[in-house]
Design a protein around this motif. Sequence first.
Motif, mmCIF file in Angstrom:
data_model
loop_
_atom_site.group_PDB
_atom_site.id
_atom_site.type_symbol
_atom_site.label_atom_id
_atom_site.label_comp_id
_atom_site.label_asym_id
_atom_site.label_seq_id
_atom_site.Cartn_x
_atom_site.Cartn_y
_atom_site.Cartn_z
ATOM 1 N N GLY A 5 0.807 -1.214 0.000
ATOM 2 C CA GLY A 5 0.000 0.000 0.000
ATOM 3 C C GLY A 5 0.841 1.266 0.000
ATOM 4 N N SER A 6 2.129 1.117 0.238
ATOM 5 C CA SER A 6 3.069 2.240 0.206
ATOM 6 C C SER A 6 3.995 2.161 -1.000
ATOM 7 N N TYR A 7 3.518 1.473 -2.045
ATOM 8 C CA TYR A 7 4.300 1.320 -3.281
ATOM 9 C C TYR A 7 5.636 0.619 -3.020
ATOM 10 N N THR A 8 5.634 -0.363 -2.129
ATOM 11 C CA THR A 8 6.857 -1.103 -1.833
ATOM 12 C C THR A 8 6.659 -2.570 -2.184
ATOM 13 N N PRO A 9 7.362 -3.074 -3.194
ATOM 14 C CA PRO A 9 7.264 -4.495 -3.525
ATOM 15 C C PRO A 9 7.752 -5.343 -2.345
ATOM 16 N N VAL A 25 1.583 -12.033 -3.068
ATOM 17 C CA VAL A 25 2.808 -11.757 -3.814
ATOM 18 C C VAL A 25 2.911 -12.664 -5.029
ATOM 19 N N ARG A 26 3.001 -12.037 -6.184
ATOM 20 C CA ARG A 26 3.198 -12.764 -7.441
ATOM 21 C C ARG A 26 4.614 -12.460 -7.921
ATOM 22 N N ASN A 30 4.583 -8.198 -8.580
ATOM 23 C CA ASN A 30 4.387 -7.184 -7.549
ATOM 24 C C ASN A 30 5.336 -7.378 -6.366
ATOM 25 N N GLY A 31 6.271 -8.288 -6.524
ATOM 26 C CA GLY A 31 7.248 -8.589 -5.488
ATOM 27 C C GLY A 31 8.098 -9.762 -5.923
ATOM 28 N N LEU A 59 7.201 -3.022 -10.443
ATOM 29 C CA LEU A 59 6.818 -3.844 -9.284
ATOM 30 C C LEU A 59 6.060 -3.004 -8.257
ATOM 31 N N ALA A 60 6.532 -1.776 -8.025
ATOM 32 C CA ALA A 60 5.916 -0.902 -7.026
ATOM 33 C C ALA A 60 4.479 -0.550 -7.392
ATOM 34 N N VAL A 61 4.245 -0.195 -8.642
ATOM 35 C CA VAL A 61 2.892 0.150 -9.089
ATOM 36 C C VAL A 61 1.975 -1.073 -8.985
ATOM 37 N N ASN A 62 2.479 -2.224 -9.382
ATOM 38 C CA ASN A 62 1.671 -3.444 -9.288
ATOM 39 C C ASN A 62 1.398 -3.828 -7.831
ATOM 40 N N ALA A 63 2.383 -3.610 -6.963
ATOM 41 C CA ALA A 63 2.195 -3.891 -5.536
ATOM 42 C C ALA A 63 1.081 -3.009 -4.973
ATOM 43 N N TYR A 64 1.108 -1.735 -5.307
ATOM 44 C CA TYR A 64 0.069 -0.816 -4.838
ATOM 45 C C TYR A 64 -1.306 -1.243 -5.356
ATOM 46 N N GLY A 65 -1.366 -1.640 -6.614
ATOM 47 C CA GLY A 65 -2.637 -2.108 -7.179
ATOM 48 C C GLY A 65 -3.168 -3.332 -6.456
#
Length: 86
Positions: A5-9, A25-26, A30-31, A59-65
């Motif tokens: 949620g903080s754009y951190t993979p 986590v994929r 996203n990580g 990765l960061a954008v996908n993690a946030y999504g």
Amino acid sequence: REAMGSYTPTLTVDAPLNLAQHDMVRNGENGLVVKNNVDGLVEGISRFYNMSDSEYANLAVNAYGTAKQRTWSESSRKLEKLLGKL
């Protein structure tokens, strides 16, 4: 979920009871998911350190999504379901 949620993979390990690996986590999307040992963790940290800015940003954008799609209610419901199978 908090990191994503903080754009951190997220870096997580491949372990049977690791819910993050199976639900959130994929690997490479996203990580990172690595082997459940010291060498695996070193590999994951090295991959983050050496990746390009654009790869990390993806990765960061996908993690946030991913984090935006998950609610605490949904996460707790999935955990209860899993625990009910034990």
